[in-house]
Design an enzyme around this catalytic site. Structure first.
Site, short mmCIF file in Angstrom:
data_model
loop_
_atom_site.label_atom_id
_atom_site.label_comp_id
_atom_site.label_asym_id
_atom_site.label_seq_id
_atom_site.Cartn_x
_atom_site.Cartn_y
_atom_site.Cartn_z
N HIS A 68 6.36 -4.67 12.28
CA HIS A 68 5.84 -3.43 12.22
C HIS A 68 5.51 -2.41 13.54
O HIS A 68 4.48 -2.07 13.75
CB HIS A 68 4.53 -3.51 11.44
CG HIS A 68 3.87 -2.36 10.76
ND1 HIS A 68 2.96 -1.17 11.43
CD2 HIS A 68 4.14 -1.52 9.76
CE1 HIS A 68 2.89 -0.39 10.47
NE2 HIS A 68 3.44 -0.30 9.57
N ASP A 100 6.15 4.42 4.98
CA ASP A 100 6.91 3.44 5.51
C ASP A 100 7.04 2.07 4.63
O ASP A 100 7.79 1.11 5.13
CB ASP A 100 6.65 3.10 6.97
CG ASP A 100 5.13 2.81 7.32
OD1 ASP A 100 4.19 3.49 6.47
OD2 ASP A 100 4.90 2.06 8.11
N HIS A 101 6.09 1.83 3.47
CA HIS A 101 6.10 0.70 2.98
C HIS A 101 6.64 0.79 1.56
O HIS A 101 6.94 -0.14 0.76
CB HIS A 101 4.79 0.10 2.83
CG HIS A 101 4.40 -0.45 4.18
ND1 HIS A 101 4.29 -1.63 4.56
CD2 HIS A 101 3.78 0.33 5.38
CE1 HIS A 101 3.74 -1.82 5.75
NE2 HIS A 101 3.61 -0.48 6.20
N HIS A 150 0.92 -1.12 0.16
CA HIS A 150 -0.08 0.24 0.13
C HIS A 150 0.94 1.30 -0.07
O HIS A 150 2.22 1.06 0.17
CB HIS A 150 -0.96 0.02 1.28
CG HIS A 150 -0.39 0.11 2.40
ND1 HIS A 150 0.51 -0.91 3.12
CD2 HIS A 150 -0.19 1.09 3.46
CE1 HIS A 150 1.07 -0.39 4.26
NE2 HIS A 150 0.40 0.59 4.33
#
Length: 303
Positions: free
Chosen positions: A270, A66-67, A62
């Site tokens: 996470h 942070d991804h 997504h």
């Protein structure tokens, strides 16, 4: 066949000392699949001895930074280091616009093609297959469209009982047919049953990656009985209200999910930057599901 995952980043939202934002490298039969690409991912690859040039497939869950904030830098470095072979990128549709705009204004013309595959986050579907693995999306419940990924090994061919084949003088030219589970009739009149000369290959293993999501039973069926489940566990359960507000999961909930769906092993990650040490998160999860491990950066887990 090698089937293992190395953790490159395990932090949520913002990096903290010794924890980078989310990224993982899956090795399936020496083919490398990058799962998410948080800030600093290419430095993590260097730190843990992986060559970015070997990555041919990237999956982005997504569009929270942070991804994927490390992706443009990684793509640029591949270009500067002379990559020419195409790269397969599976990601939310809007990521193409982000990448195109970045390279437009930096006047970057990549030496290689990016084969972009937009992900539909409203339904689960198989988005990739090769001779080693198939990849299926998992629809998650986050603040923005988000998918996890289910990696399933391909069933290998049957194993030959070579000693018996040689003993009975079965010609080598028939071996491939036996491995595919086919009976054969030899020129000398003998009928060869494949079951007598082969054994079944191992049951294919499954790795499920559930990135950002709140507790939601709608995706439980897809991850049922996985060999290894990675599930986000951003908060301790004492912060359940905050987890629900931000559409995240607690360590206790991750353990409940693992137990309910009957997986063999749970990895949690996470982690919120509020936690300087992670023992409390691990203890909370292990209270509900004993075979839980922390997704510690640099650690490699066999699926």
């Amino acid at each position: 066949m090698k089937f293992e995952v190395t953790i490159l980043g395990s932090a949520s939202a913002t990096p903290v000392y010794n924890r980078n934002p989310t990224a993982q490298l899956l090795n399936c039969n020496e083919r490398h699949y990058l799962i998410d690409c948080g800030e600093g991912t290419q430095q993590q690859l260097i730190k843990y001895g992986f060559k970015a040039a070997k990555i041919d497939y990237i999956f982005i869950s997504h569009l929270h930074g942070d991804h994927f904030f490390g992706l443009v830098g990684l793509l640029s470095s591949l270009h500067l280091n002379g990559r020419t072979k195409p790269l397969q990128l599976f990601a939310p549709p809007a990521l193409k616009e982000i990448i195109d705009l970045q390279f437009l204004h930096s006047d970057t013309r990549l030496r290689y093609e990016i084969d972009f595959h937009p992900i539909d986050a409203t339904k689960s579907e198989v988005i990739f297959k090769n001779n080693d693995v198939s990849v299926e999306t998992i629809v998650l419940n986050h603040r923005i469209p988000c998918t996890g990924f289910k990696f399933t090994e391909k069933k290998r061919l049957r194993k030959l009982v070579v000693e018996k084949l040689e003993q009975d003088a079965v010609p080598v030219t028939y071996y491939p047919m036996l491995k595919r589970g086919l009976d054969i009739d030899l020129p000398d009149g003998r009928h060869i049953n494949y079951l007598d000369y082969t054994t079944d290959s191992a049951v294919p293993k499954v790795y499920c990656y559930c990135s950002d999501t709140m507790y939601d039973e709608s995706y439980f069926g897809q991850i049922e009985k996985a060999d290894t489940l990675y599930h986000e566990a951003t908060f301790l359960h004492e912060m359940l209200d905050r987890a629900n507000e931000t559409h995240h999961t607690t360590a206790q909930q991750a353990a409940e999910i693992a137990k309910k769906v009957g997986v063999k092993k749970l990895l949690i990650g996470h982690f919120s930057s509020r936690y300087k040490t992670l023992e409390a998160l691990l203890d909370e999860a292990k209270n509900g599901f004993e075979n839980t491990q922390l997704a510690i950066e640099g650690k490699t887990f066999e699926i």
